[in-house]
Design a protein around this motif. Structure first.
Motif, short mmCIF file in Angstrom:
data_model
loop_
_atom_site.label_atom_id
_atom_site.label_comp_id
_atom_site.label_asym_id
_atom_site.label_seq_id
_atom_site.Cartn_x
_atom_site.Cartn_y
_atom_site.Cartn_z
N GLY A 16 37.16 30.61 25.15
CA GLY A 16 38.19 31.18 26.02
C GLY A 16 39.56 30.60 25.73
N ARG A 17 40.57 31.44 25.78
CA ARG A 17 41.96 31.00 25.58
C ARG A 17 42.68 31.09 26.92
NH1 ARG A 17 47.27 32.36 23.98
NH2 ARG A 17 48.03 31.04 22.27
N MET A 40 38.93 22.88 22.37
CA MET A 40 38.79 23.25 20.97
C MET A 40 40.09 23.07 20.18
SD MET A 40 35.64 24.27 20.73
CE MET A 40 35.60 25.23 19.23
N GLY A 41 41.21 22.96 20.87
CA GLY A 41 42.50 22.91 20.19
C GLY A 41 43.38 24.06 20.63
N GLU A 42 44.70 23.85 20.52
CA GLU A 42 45.70 24.81 20.99
C GLU A 42 45.39 25.15 22.46
OE1 GLU A 42 47.85 28.95 20.58
OE2 GLU A 42 45.71 28.70 20.76
N LEU A 43 45.17 26.40 22.82
CA LEU A 43 44.85 26.77 24.20
C LEU A 43 43.39 27.20 24.35
CD1 LEU A 43 48.08 28.81 25.15
CD2 LEU A 43 47.57 26.42 25.65
N TRP A 44 42.55 26.85 23.40
CA TRP A 44 41.17 27.32 23.39
C TRP A 44 40.21 26.26 23.92
CZ3 TRP A 44 39.47 32.17 22.17
CH2 TRP A 44 40.39 33.03 21.55
N VAL A 45 39.20 26.73 24.63
CA VAL A 45 38.11 25.88 25.10
C VAL A 45 36.79 26.58 24.83
CG1 VAL A 45 39.45 24.75 26.92
CG2 VAL A 45 38.20 26.86 27.44
N MET A 46 35.72 25.78 24.73
CA MET A 46 34.38 26.35 24.63
C MET A 46 33.69 26.18 25.98
SD MET A 46 31.25 25.71 21.91
CE MET A 46 30.95 24.00 22.34
N LEU A 47 33.11 27.25 26.48
CA LEU A 47 32.42 27.25 27.77
C LEU A 47 30.93 27.37 27.50
CD1 LEU A 47 34.80 29.89 29.40
CD2 LEU A 47 34.98 27.40 29.61
N GLU A 48 30.18 26.32 27.83
CA GLU A 48 28.75 26.31 27.59
C GLU A 48 27.99 26.54 28.89
OE1 GLU A 48 27.29 23.49 24.32
OE2 GLU A 48 28.97 22.38 25.21
N PHE A 49 27.08 27.50 28.87
CA PHE A 49 26.28 27.85 30.04
C PHE A 49 24.82 27.48 29.79
CE2 PHE A 49 29.87 30.67 29.64
CZ PHE A 49 30.42 30.71 30.91
N LYS A 50 24.12 27.20 30.87
CA LYS A 50 22.71 26.81 30.73
C LYS A 50 21.82 28.00 30.42
CE LYS A 50 22.50 22.47 33.27
NZ LYS A 50 21.77 21.68 34.29
N THR A 51 22.18 29.15 30.91
CA THR A 51 21.35 30.34 30.70
C THR A 51 22.22 31.53 30.30
OG1 THR A 51 21.47 31.05 33.02
CG2 THR A 51 19.68 29.55 32.41
N GLU A 52 21.59 32.51 29.71
CA GLU A 52 22.28 33.76 29.37
C GLU A 52 22.73 34.48 30.62
OE1 GLU A 52 23.63 36.95 26.91
OE2 GLU A 52 23.00 34.91 26.41
N LYS A 109 31.27 36.46 32.95
CA LYS A 109 32.09 37.53 32.38
C LYS A 109 32.37 38.63 33.39
CE LYS A 109 31.33 38.73 28.11
NZ LYS A 109 30.68 39.19 26.86
N ASP A 110 31.53 38.73 34.41
CA ASP A 110 31.74 39.74 35.46
C ASP A 110 32.55 39.20 36.63
OD1 ASP A 110 30.30 41.61 34.03
OD2 ASP A 110 28.39 41.09 34.98
N ASN A 111 32.87 37.90 36.63
CA ASN A 111 33.61 37.29 37.73
C ASN A 111 35.12 37.42 37.48
OD1 ASN A 111 34.99 35.03 39.26
ND2 ASN A 111 32.89 34.75 40.00
N ILE A 123 38.66 36.10 26.00
CA ILE A 123 37.31 35.56 26.00
C ILE A 123 36.54 36.21 24.86
CG2 ILE A 123 35.09 35.50 27.20
CD1 ILE A 123 36.87 33.51 28.39
N ILE A 124 35.95 35.38 23.97
CA ILE A 124 35.20 35.92 22.85
C ILE A 124 33.86 35.21 22.74
CG2 ILE A 124 37.29 36.54 21.57
CD1 ILE A 124 36.87 34.08 19.84
#
Length: 265
Positions: free
Chosen positions: A169-170, A197-209, A216-218, A228-229
């Protein structure tokens, strides 16, 4: 008539001297010796009592059997001593024989000074000598070449971690990075793991799919991001954010214009 050379002269002839800076005020020459020997055969280290023109301590480390000076310098630039990352450059000028200065650590009578570009007023003498460096000659402008770290990463360094339940996510604003964990927790995502992750990016880790799809629906959670990619190991960041520490500016000059002029440099 024959020539005469001391043992120090012979050592200097087959050795490479490296100029080292960016270390603590309390570092000893023997500690610098130990820190640098992992990248070559160190025979001497020396830290003068005097400081450089910009008020920082500097020293010299002498190596023998150096096959690549560039590689040596690059490796030394990866060395950390406490919270300081060393800066290194091949030295150029020589210290006159018999000169005794130092901090009680290892001493040498043939140590070379940093590689520099100098501007003199036309007078010969110590203006472009080692003595000129130690005395902080005002006629001299030092431009030490910055050598970035160089390291080879093999296949064993490739990440094997699964990121199928992760998103990149940025954020819209840089300031929101500090409060992102709390903001997403208020939206009900308490167990999310956030990694910068650098610049304005972060990684979002979730426990489940399932939790990833709910995210993504919130609407509230998604409002913090401009993009968001899907997480991918091929992801590359185009830019970066760097912090620059500025010292010596009086409080009355802490204006936006002051820091804008500094950043333009």
């Amino acid at each position: 008539m024959g020539s005469y050379r001391t043992n120090e002269d012979d050592a200097a002839r087959i050795s490479t001297s490296v100029y080292i800076t960016n270390f603590s005020e309390t570092l000893l020459a023997k500690e610098l010796f130990q820190a640098c020997k992992q990248y070559g055969h160190v025979v001497d280290s020396f830290i003068p009592n005097k400081k450089s023109k910009n008020g920082k301590r500097f020293g010299f480390v002498r190596f023998i059997n150096v096959f690549s000076e560039e590689r040596l310098v690059n490796n030394l630039c990866t060395v950390w001593i406490d919270r300081y990352k060393l800066h290194a450059n091949i030295a150029r000028f020589q210290r006159p024989a018999g000169k005794k200065e130092g901090d009680g650590g290892k001493k040498s009578s043939v140590v070379t000074a940093p590689k520099e570009h100098t501007k003199t007023s036309g007078k010969s003498g110590e203006g472009n000598s080692y003595m000129g460096v130690l005395k902080g000659d005002k006629r001299m402008e030092t431009e030490v070449k910055n050598s970035g770290p160089s390291i080879v990463l093999g296949d064993e360094c490739v990440m094997s971690k699964k990121i199928s339940n992760a998103l990149f996510g940025r954020v819209k604003e840089f300031a929101s990075l500090a409060n992102l964990k709390v903001a997403l927790g208020n939206e009900g995502f308490m167990e999310i793991v956030i990694k910068y992750m650098g610049e304005l990016w972060v990684m979002l880790e979730f426990k489940t799919e399932e939790s990833k799809l709910k995210f993504k629906d919130n609407i509230g959670a998604m409002s913090w991001f401009s993009q968001i990619i899907k997480a991918s190991t091929d992801f590359e960041i185009e830019g970066r954010i760097a912090w620059v520490e500025v010292e010596g500016i009086p409080f009355r000059l802490w204006s936006g214009n002051t820091f804008a002029r500094i950043s333009d440099k």
